[in-house]
Design a protein around this motif. Structure first.
Motif, short mmCIF file in Angstrom:
data_model
loop_
_atom_site.label_atom_id
_atom_site.label_comp_id
_atom_site.label_asym_id
_atom_site.label_seq_id
_atom_site.Cartn_x
_atom_site.Cartn_y
_atom_site.Cartn_z
N ASN A 99 -23.67 0.34 11.84
CA ASN A 99 -23.58 -0.58 10.69
C ASN A 99 -23.11 0.44 9.34
OD1 ASN A 99 -24.67 -2.80 11.94
ND2 ASN A 99 -26.52 -1.98 11.97
N LYS A 100 -22.64 1.53 9.67
CA LYS A 100 -21.94 2.21 8.76
C LYS A 100 -20.45 1.96 8.44
CE LYS A 100 -20.57 7.13 7.42
NZ LYS A 100 -20.51 8.60 8.19
N ALA A 101 -20.01 1.97 7.15
CA ALA A 101 -18.79 1.72 6.89
C ALA A 101 -17.82 2.49 7.42
CB ALA A 101 -18.47 1.83 5.47
N ALA A 102 -16.95 2.13 8.52
CA ALA A 102 -15.88 2.99 9.15
C ALA A 102 -14.56 2.86 8.33
CB ALA A 102 -15.50 2.55 10.47
N LEU A 103 -14.09 1.90 7.95
CA LEU A 103 -12.85 1.77 7.09
C LEU A 103 -13.21 0.97 5.97
CD1 LEU A 103 -9.77 2.05 7.23
CD2 LEU A 103 -9.69 0.02 8.40
N ILE A 104 -12.99 1.59 4.75
CA ILE A 104 -12.71 0.81 3.52
C ILE A 104 -11.21 0.54 3.17
CG2 ILE A 104 -13.22 0.88 1.00
CD1 ILE A 104 -15.63 2.79 1.85
N TRP A 105 -10.99 -0.57 2.85
CA TRP A 105 -9.57 -0.80 2.40
C TRP A 105 -9.45 -1.56 1.01
CZ3 TRP A 105 -7.25 -5.89 1.96
CH2 TRP A 105 -5.92 -5.83 1.68
N GLU A 106 -8.46 -1.14 0.19
CA GLU A 106 -8.26 -1.58 -1.05
C GLU A 106 -6.60 -2.07 -1.10
OE1 GLU A 106 -9.16 -2.27 -5.40
OE2 GLU A 106 -10.33 -2.00 -3.57
N GLY A 107 -6.61 -3.29 -1.26
CA GLY A 107 -5.01 -3.88 -1.34
C GLY A 107 -4.63 -3.57 -2.96
N GLU A 108 -3.35 -3.67 -2.83
CA GLU A 108 -2.63 -3.57 -4.16
C GLU A 108 -2.97 -4.38 -5.21
OE1 GLU A 108 1.51 -3.61 -5.90
OE2 GLU A 108 1.31 -1.73 -4.96
N PRO A 109 -2.99 -5.79 -4.84
CA PRO A 109 -3.53 -6.60 -6.01
C PRO A 109 -4.86 -6.56 -6.29
CG PRO A 109 -2.24 -7.86 -4.08
CD PRO A 109 -2.69 -6.44 -3.61
N ASP A 200 3.88 -3.44 -7.46
CA ASP A 200 3.97 -4.68 -8.04
C ASP A 200 4.96 -5.85 -7.41
OD1 ASP A 200 1.97 -3.98 -10.03
OD2 ASP A 200 3.58 -2.99 -10.92
N ALA A 201 5.43 -5.49 -6.20
CA ALA A 201 6.22 -6.52 -5.64
C ALA A 201 5.82 -6.44 -4.00
CB ALA A 201 7.71 -6.01 -5.82
N ALA A 202 6.10 -7.89 -3.66
CA ALA A 202 5.83 -8.20 -2.33
C ALA A 202 7.02 -7.91 -1.48
CB ALA A 202 5.39 -9.74 -2.17
N PRO A 341 0.64 4.63 -7.67
CA PRO A 341 0.74 4.45 -8.96
C PRO A 341 1.95 3.76 -9.50
CG PRO A 341 0.15 6.83 -8.40
CD PRO A 341 0.34 5.86 -6.92
N ARG A 342 1.95 2.75 -10.44
CA ARG A 342 2.82 1.85 -10.71
C ARG A 342 2.79 1.50 -12.27
NH1 ARG A 342 -1.06 0.09 -8.02
NH2 ARG A 342 -2.19 -1.93 -8.35
N PRO A 343 3.88 1.14 -12.79
CA PRO A 343 3.87 0.66 -14.18
C PRO A 343 2.50 -0.17 -14.47
CG PRO A 343 6.08 0.38 -13.46
CD PRO A 343 5.21 0.48 -12.25
N SER A 344 2.20 -1.06 -13.83
CA SER A 344 0.91 -2.08 -14.14
C SER A 344 -0.42 -1.29 -14.08
CB SER A 344 0.87 -3.36 -13.21
OG SER A 344 0.67 -2.90 -11.86
N ASN A 345 -0.51 -0.17 -13.08
CA ASN A 345 -1.56 0.31 -13.20
C ASN A 345 -1.47 1.95 -12.97
OD1 ASN A 345 -4.20 1.44 -12.95
ND2 ASN A 345 -4.85 -0.01 -11.41
N PRO A 346 -0.85 2.90 -13.69
CA PRO A 346 -0.62 4.29 -13.40
C PRO A 346 -1.76 5.05 -12.97
CG PRO A 346 -0.30 3.92 -15.66
CD PRO A 346 -0.59 2.45 -15.24
N GLY A 347 -2.93 4.45 -13.42
CA GLY A 347 -4.19 5.17 -12.90
C GLY A 347 -4.94 4.77 -11.91
N CYS A 348 -4.33 3.99 -10.81
CA CYS A 348 -4.98 3.28 -9.71
C CYS A 348 -5.41 4.24 -8.88
CB CYS A 348 -3.88 2.27 -9.13
SG CYS A 348 -2.45 3.25 -8.27
N PHE A 349 -4.95 5.41 -8.51
CA PHE A 349 -5.83 6.25 -7.74
C PHE A 349 -7.16 6.62 -8.35
CE2 PHE A 349 -2.44 8.58 -4.94
CZ PHE A 349 -2.10 7.46 -4.26
N TRP A 350 -7.16 7.00 -9.66
CA TRP A 350 -8.47 7.16 -10.05
C TRP A 350 -9.51 6.12 -10.23
CZ3 TRP A 350 -6.72 11.56 -9.00
CH2 TRP A 350 -5.55 11.96 -9.55
N ASP A 351 -8.87 4.95 -10.39
CA ASP A 351 -9.72 3.70 -10.06
C ASP A 351 -10.30 3.61 -8.86
OD1 ASP A 351 -9.10 2.99 -12.85
OD2 ASP A 351 -7.45 1.50 -12.12
N VAL A 352 -9.51 3.71 -7.74
CA VAL A 352 -10.12 3.73 -6.33
C VAL A 352 -11.36 4.71 -6.27
CG1 VAL A 352 -9.46 4.06 -3.95
CG2 VAL A 352 -7.95 2.53 -5.45
N ILE A 353 -11.11 6.27 -6.69
CA ILE A 353 -11.94 7.13 -6.45
C ILE A 353 -13.41 6.71 -7.39
CG2 ILE A 353 -12.65 9.48 -7.25
CD1 ILE A 353 -9.69 10.06 -6.73
#
Length: 523
Positions: A99-109, A200-202, A341-353
């Motif tokens: 019951n431990k988290a094996a895979l955590i996934w964060e999507g871009e949106p 920021d694009a599909a 990292p992208r124009p809409s969220n250049p700090g996204c890596f730090w947000d995920v951490i």
């Protein structure tokens, strides 16, 4: 690597000792412990690897011989029976890790999923059964052309579970590059998605698969399995294309892992092919499982409480070894991120951490240099206090970037493991062990235990310090590539006929190390 970078690395004298509190709980706690391990492995490599294979992995049948070495071809754990999907999943289900988290996934949106080991096992079994129902058998090749979503890892593990050979193609490659790899590998099935999100694009992926397969260009492909991600409009060819979410509804969650010979092919991964067509690097099951397991455990000092994030794409060897197989074999929590990292969220890596409390962070020097240009305000505006270990991969890191990473991201509290390796080696070859080996900005430091590395001249003779030479590896190791798919002659020519010592003994010379280097890179 620029001449300025080379000079700055060669002139670097600073050393950073592992923090005492880190070493106290580390897997490898001191330089003396590392040296003892290294000497033990060098004195009797077969006994060293056999002891680890017996202790760390689950086997259906033990091997008859540890190593069959017929230069340049190696076989490890001869006649042993094993399954890497079983080692990554099933064996954890009988422990608290179920019951431990094996895979955590964060999507871009911003969408996200967390799969426990039990849940990941269920989905892998379902996809394995779907793949079998589509006619894929043991030994068949499966092309995987996916965005960074959980189904990419699930597809890899599902193939491994039934003995199919996966060939992952980076989702940013063109239809022509995909076609060439599918043709060379004689793929029977392609697993893809309608698209993925990138900056920021599909971005469409199924459309590229359609181009690659147009006009029967890959006659061996009989089906395309499509994961719904972006919900963009795509064409579905009747009789060939099928939706994953529709087939999953009726797929059984029970699929026993196929006992695989240790030397059965696990995957083919194509290098860029700087000369001629791309090279299909072949990795096999048992040795690769052991090598990625041990390098992940010791280099990243994995603890049961870690949230581990490697920012690579599964389309590269780094994603294979250090997002999927190495962490899961160890029962770790591994994180996948679809975005960048992208124009809409250049700090996204730090947000995920900050969001997931990431403790181990493994990324590329190119990314670090990009972060430097963005300034310190972005990371300093996030809580990065969960981090305890940093790593770099993919290229040499210049001391200036190393120091920024150490100071701004690690707050001078996190050891940094600067890792050297490549597709052909299967796993990390030269690196610090964070609780044991002092770090030097720009230096990968010392060989991993079991790797007999040296710097030699054209005749294969060791050189003196500062005189320069060729980086070589002088003894087989379990994670090494076995051959090039359907082209053993090219394998011999490419990797074994460049440098010949006077005594005629084969020496493995990594392709990317054919330029002269200074021995100071060893620390």
């Amino acid at each position: 690597m620029s001449q300025d970078t080379i000079e700055s690395i060669l002139q670097e004298k600073r050393l950073f000792q592992p923090p005492a509190e880190f070493s106290a709980t580390a897997r490898i706690k001191s330089l003396q412990e590392y040296q003892a391990l290294y000497n033990k492995a060098k004195a009797d490599p077969q006994a060293f690897w056999a002891e680890l294979a017996d202790r760390e992995l689950d086997w259906f049948q033990k091997w008859d011989a540890v190593l069959d070495w017929q230069p340049p071809f190696a076989k490890w754990f001869v006649n042993g029976k094993i399954n890497i999907s079983y080692n990554c999943l099933d064996r954890h289900l009988t422990t608290w890790r179920k019951n431990k988290a094996a895979l955590i996934w964060e999507g871009e949106p911003g969408d996200s999923r967390t799969l426990t080991y039990a849940q990941l096992h269920r989905e892998v079994c379902q996809m394995a059964n779907v793949i079998k129902d589509l006619g894929v058998q043991k030994g068949d090749r499966v092309g995987i052309y996916m965005p960074m979503i959980p189904e990419a890892a699930i597809a890899m593990l599902a193939c491994a579970r039934i003995g199919a050979v996966h060939s992952v193609v980076f989702g940013g490659f063109s239809a022509e590059a995909l076609r060439d790899r599918l043709v060379d590998g004689q793929a029977k099935l392609v697993i893809t998605a309608d698209g993925g999100f990138r900056k920021d694009a599909a971005v469409g992926l199924k459309a590229q698969v359609d181009k690659a397969l147009a006009n029967n260009a890959v006659p061996t492909v009989t089906n395309v399995l499509v994961v719904q991600r972006t919900k963009q409009q795509i064409d579905m060819e009747s009789g060939r294309d099928v939706w994953w979410h529709e087939l999953q509804k009726t797929a059984s969650p029970n699929c026993p892992a196929e006992p695989m010979d240790s030397e059965d092919m696990l995957f083919i991964l194509y290098t860029s092919g700087s000369t001629g067509k791309p090279k299909g690097v072949v990795h096999t099951t048992g040795g690769y499982n052991l090598y990625t397991h041990m390098t992940t455990q010791w280099i990243f000092d994995l603890q049961d409480t870690d949230v581990y994030w490697c920012t690579a794409d599964v389309g590269w060897i780094t994603g294979h070894s250090y997002i999927v197989y190495g962490p899961l074999s160890n029962g770790a929590t591994t994180l996948m991120y679809e975005g960048a990292p992208r124009p809409s969220n250049p700090g996204c890596f730090w947000d995920v951490i900050a969001k997931y409390g990431v403790t181990v962070f493994y990324t590329a020097p190119t990314a670090i240099r990009t972060f430097m240009k963005m300034g310190e305000d972005l990371p300093k505006a996030r809580d990065l206090s969960s981090l305890r270990l940093l790593g770099t991969v993919g290229e040499p890191i210049n001391p200036e970037a190393w120091m920024w990473y150490y100071r701004v991201i690690g707050n001078t509290n996190c050891p940094i493991v600067d890792t050297w390796w490549q597709t052909e080696t299967g796993g990390i070859m030269i690196t610090a062990l964070p609780g044991a080996i002092p770090a030097k900005p720009g230096s990968a430091t010392l060989p991993f235990p079991g790797i007999v590395a040296d710097v030699v001249n054209q005749d294969g003779e060791p050189v003196t310090n500062e005189s320069g030479g060729y980086l070589v590896v002088k003894h087989p190791w379990p994670g090494m590539m076995r051959t090039l798919f359907n082209d053993p002659d090219r394998f011999r020519r490419t990797y074994w006929e460049y440098l010949r010592p006077k005594d005629g003994q084969f020496i493995y010379l990594p392709g990317m190390a054919r330029t002269r280097i200074k021995t100071v890179i060893f620390g």
